[in-house]
Design a protein around this motif. Structure first.
Motif, PDB file in Angstrom:
ATOM      1  N   TYR A   1      -4.134  -0.164   1.494  1.00 58.68           N
ATOM      2  CA  TYR A   1      -5.453   0.461   1.351  1.00 58.68           C
ATOM      3  C   TYR A   1      -6.488  -0.577   0.899  1.00 58.68           C
ATOM      4  O   TYR A   1      -7.565  -0.695   1.472  1.00 58.68           O
ATOM      5  CB  TYR A   1      -5.354   1.602   0.329  1.00 58.68           C
ATOM      6  CG  TYR A   1      -6.585   2.477   0.238  1.00 58.68           C
ATOM      7  CD1 TYR A   1      -6.658   3.674   0.948  1.00 58.68           C
ATOM      8  CD2 TYR A   1      -7.671   2.124  -0.571  1.00 58.68           C
ATOM      9  CE1 TYR A   1      -7.784   4.493   0.863  1.00 58.68           C
ATOM     10  CE2 TYR A   1      -8.796   2.934  -0.660  1.00 58.68           C
ATOM     11  CZ  TYR A   1      -8.853   4.117   0.056  1.00 58.68           C
ATOM     12  OH  TYR A   1      -9.965   4.913  -0.030  1.00 58.68           O
ATOM     13  N   ARG A   2      -6.120  -1.352  -0.149  1.00 62.06           N
ATOM     14  CA  ARG A   2      -7.078  -2.346  -0.661  1.00 62.06           C
ATOM     15  C   ARG A   2      -7.310  -3.458   0.357  1.00 62.06           C
ATOM     16  O   ARG A   2      -8.427  -3.936   0.535  1.00 62.06           O
ATOM     17  CB  ARG A   2      -6.557  -2.931  -1.975  1.00 62.06           C
ATOM     18  CG  ARG A   2      -6.579  -1.930  -3.130  1.00 62.06           C
ATOM     19  CD  ARG A   2      -6.092  -2.559  -4.429  1.00 62.06           C
ATOM     20  NE  ARG A   2      -6.098  -1.575  -5.502  1.00 62.06           N
ATOM     21  CZ  ARG A   2      -5.086  -0.757  -5.771  1.00 62.06           C
ATOM     22  NH1 ARG A   2      -3.986  -0.804  -5.032  1.00 62.06           N
ATOM     23  NH2 ARG A   2      -5.162   0.112  -6.767  1.00 62.06           N
ATOM     24  N   GLU A   3      -6.241  -3.883   1.033  1.00 61.98           N
ATOM     25  CA  GLU A   3      -6.369  -4.941   2.035  1.00 61.98           C
ATOM     26  C   GLU A   3      -7.218  -4.484   3.219  1.00 61.98           C
ATOM     27  O   GLU A   3      -8.033  -5.250   3.753  1.00 61.98           O
ATOM     28  CB  GLU A   3      -4.977  -5.379   2.521  1.00 61.98           C
ATOM     29  CG  GLU A   3      -4.166  -6.166   1.508  1.00 61.98           C
ATOM     30  CD  GLU A   3      -3.550  -5.307   0.400  1.00 61.98           C
ATOM     31  OE1 GLU A   3      -3.035  -5.879  -0.588  1.00 61.98           O
ATOM     32  OE2 GLU A   3      -3.580  -4.054   0.516  1.00 61.98           O
TER      33      GLU A   3
ATOM     34  N   HIS B   1      -9.570  -2.228   3.068  1.00 57.61           N
ATOM     35  CA  HIS B   1     -10.929  -2.195   2.536  1.00 57.61           C
ATOM     36  C   HIS B   1     -11.555  -3.588   2.600  1.00 57.61           C
ATOM     37  O   HIS B   1     -12.727  -3.754   2.975  1.00 57.61           O
ATOM     38  CB  HIS B   1     -10.890  -1.696   1.090  1.00 57.61           C
ATOM     39  CG  HIS B   1     -12.135  -1.012   0.640  1.00 57.61           C
ATOM     40  ND1 HIS B   1     -13.221  -1.705   0.159  1.00 57.61           N
ATOM     41  CD2 HIS B   1     -12.491   0.296   0.611  1.00 57.61           C
ATOM     42  CE1 HIS B   1     -14.190  -0.850  -0.168  1.00 57.61           C
ATOM     43  NE2 HIS B   1     -13.772   0.368   0.099  1.00 57.61           N
ATOM     44  N   GLN B   2     -10.760  -4.597   2.248  1.00 61.89           N
ATOM     45  CA  GLN B   2     -11.222  -5.994   2.270  1.00 61.89           C
ATOM     46  C   GLN B   2     -11.570  -6.436   3.699  1.00 61.89           C
ATOM     47  O   GLN B   2     -12.621  -7.036   3.943  1.00 61.89           O
ATOM     48  CB  GLN B   2     -10.109  -6.884   1.706  1.00 61.89           C
ATOM     49  CG  GLN B   2     -10.494  -8.317   1.447  1.00 61.89           C
ATOM     50  CD  GLN B   2      -9.322  -9.106   0.860  1.00 61.89           C
ATOM     51  OE1 GLN B   2      -8.397  -8.530   0.284  1.00 61.89           O
ATOM     52  NE2 GLN B   2      -9.362 -10.419   1.027  1.00 61.89           N
TER      53      GLN B   2
ATOM     54  N   VAL C   1      -2.393   3.851  -3.894  1.00 61.21           N
ATOM     55  CA  VAL C   1      -3.526   4.748  -4.153  1.00 61.21           C
ATOM     56  C   VAL C   1      -3.110   6.216  -4.132  1.00 61.21           C
ATOM     57  O   VAL C   1      -3.821   7.072  -4.648  1.00 61.21           O
ATOM     58  CB  VAL C   1      -4.684   4.521  -3.147  1.00 61.21           C
ATOM     59  CG1 VAL C   1      -5.290   3.156  -3.337  1.00 61.21           C
ATOM     60  CG2 VAL C   1      -4.238   4.708  -1.720  1.00 61.21           C
TER      61      VAL C   1
END
Length: 403
Positions: free
Chosen positions: A49-51, A53-54, A320
């Motif tokens: 999820y964070r990757e 987003h990046q 998440v």
């Protein structure tokens, strides 16, 4: 960038058990997974999820410009994914920088001016027509006879096509999306129809999406506008049709939604939102290209590498989704409409939601005692790692006369 343990992006598990497959990929490879496309072409699938987003939040480092790809010399002219990962395509999908922002504004402004009451009226009218054609039989396939016919009819009306062109556009678009022997003929029909509509609206503007795009003062060519209209039609039709089908499947197979089949309406929105988290129509998207060497999720990504956006994988990222429970409430922090500069424009999301919700509500209003006509476990998905939709949704109901 090819690695010996790369995962082939295909095979029977994507349609049959994607959630388990994404869990295994994440366990074995982490948030950024080495994968192989048709013909053993290497790429990265971003499941974190964070990757994700990046990647979607940095359009300079992770560009939408497919000309950067370091694999073009290995791509044959008949590669089956070329319609999806094209080179030098003049559509909004592959435009970057200020030109993309101008183009996205043109599309958003044209869609934002759609009257919401008119939109709902068109959706109800076409949905009622489709139900009229099947309601006396007492049984139907709600994918082939309904969901796959509705969104494109509504969108064609918003564009400014006369209603009699609707059925031909439905057939052409569905042929193109199927990607089989009729795909090129479908694409040609769609392009010809779009060219004719543009020519008509240049002579005689009207209150429709095409006229508003032609009136934009940023100097886009007819070809650019026609390409964007075709992209919007394809992107607005198939995922919305699958959103309808996947939501109806959930409501017909999950006891939590039983009340809504008999008059409750709150749970329609809940089922639709749960589908966007757990069973999203657009599973994986191609893609972004690294503008220079970088690191992502512990992987060394080389300049020109292709990164695929794993929307469903990111939606179910345990980092998440710590409790793993289904999300049916108002939480819409999913990736189902993308993120960043190249996300689905907000007015387009709203139009898709109105079409899908209206389509589902008309089914529940018009078909009494609706129930699945086959065991839930026998329902199958189209064999694609990209889009997730049912091949058919057979139902039975009390026969009623057409309105």
């Amino acid at each position: 960038m090819s690695t010996p343990d790369a995962v082939p992006l295909g095979g029977p598990r994507f349609p049959t058990e994607p959630a388990r497959l994404y869990r295994e990929m994440r366990r074995d490879h982490g948030a950024v997974v080495p994968v192989l496309l048709d013909g053993d072409i290497p790429a990265w699938l971003v499941l974190g999820y964070r990757e994700l987003h990046q990647v979607t939040g940095d359009p300079v480092l992770f560009s939408r410009d497919s000309a950067l790809w370091n694999q073009w010399e290995n791509i044959p002219a008949d590669w089956p994914l070329l319609p999806m990962i094209g080179r030098k395509q003049p559509s909004i999908l592959y435009t970057v920088g200020e030109r993309h922002r101008q183009r996205a504004a043109m599309v958003s402004n044209a869609l934002e001016a759609v009257d919401p009451f008119e939109l709902k009226g068109h959706a109800e009218r076409f949905a009622d027509e489709l139900i009229d054609a099947l309601c006396s039989a007492g049984e139907a396939d709600l994918v082939a006879q309904y969901a796959m016919l509705l969104p494109v009819r509504v969108l064609a009306r918003l564009y400014g096509f006369p209603d009699e062109d609707g059925p031909g556009l439905v057939t052409a678009l569905n042929d193109m999306i199927d990607g089989r022997e009729r795909a090129l003929a479908g694409q040609a029909h769609l392009a010809g129809s779009m060219g004719q509509l543009l020519a008509d609206r240049k002579k005689e503007p009207a209150n429709d999406v095409v006229s508003r795009m032609l009136a934009d003062d940023n100097g886009f060519s007819d070809e650019e506008i026609a390409q964007d209209l075709m992209v919007m039609l394809a992107a607005g039709h198939q995922p919305t049709a699958d959103w309808i089908g996947n939501s109806l499947r959930l409501m017909l197979t999950d006891d939590r939604f039983a009340a809504s089949l008999f008059g409750g309406r709150n749970s329609v929105a809940e089922a639709m939102n749960e589908v966007l988290w757990e069973d999203t129509p657009t599973q994986n998207v191609a893609g972004r290209w690294a503008a220079r060497d970088t690191h992502l999720g512990g992987r060394r990504v080389r300049a020109g590498d292709l990164l695929l956006l794993g929307l469903q994988g990111a939606n179910s990222d345990p980092q998440v989704r710590t409790d793993g429970s289904a999300l049916t409430g108002g939480n819409n922090a999913h990736f189902s409409f993308g993120h960043g500069e190249h996300r689905c424009p907000f007015p387009a999301q709203e139009i898709a939601e109105v079409i899908a919700r209206t389509g589902i509500e008309v089914v529940l209003d018009r078909l009494p005692d609706i129930d699945l006509a086959v065991p839930a476990e026998s329902l199958t998905r189209r064999p694609s790692p990209w889009l997730r939709g049912l091949t058919r949704l057979p139902v039975r109901f009390a026969s009623v006369p057409a309105r």
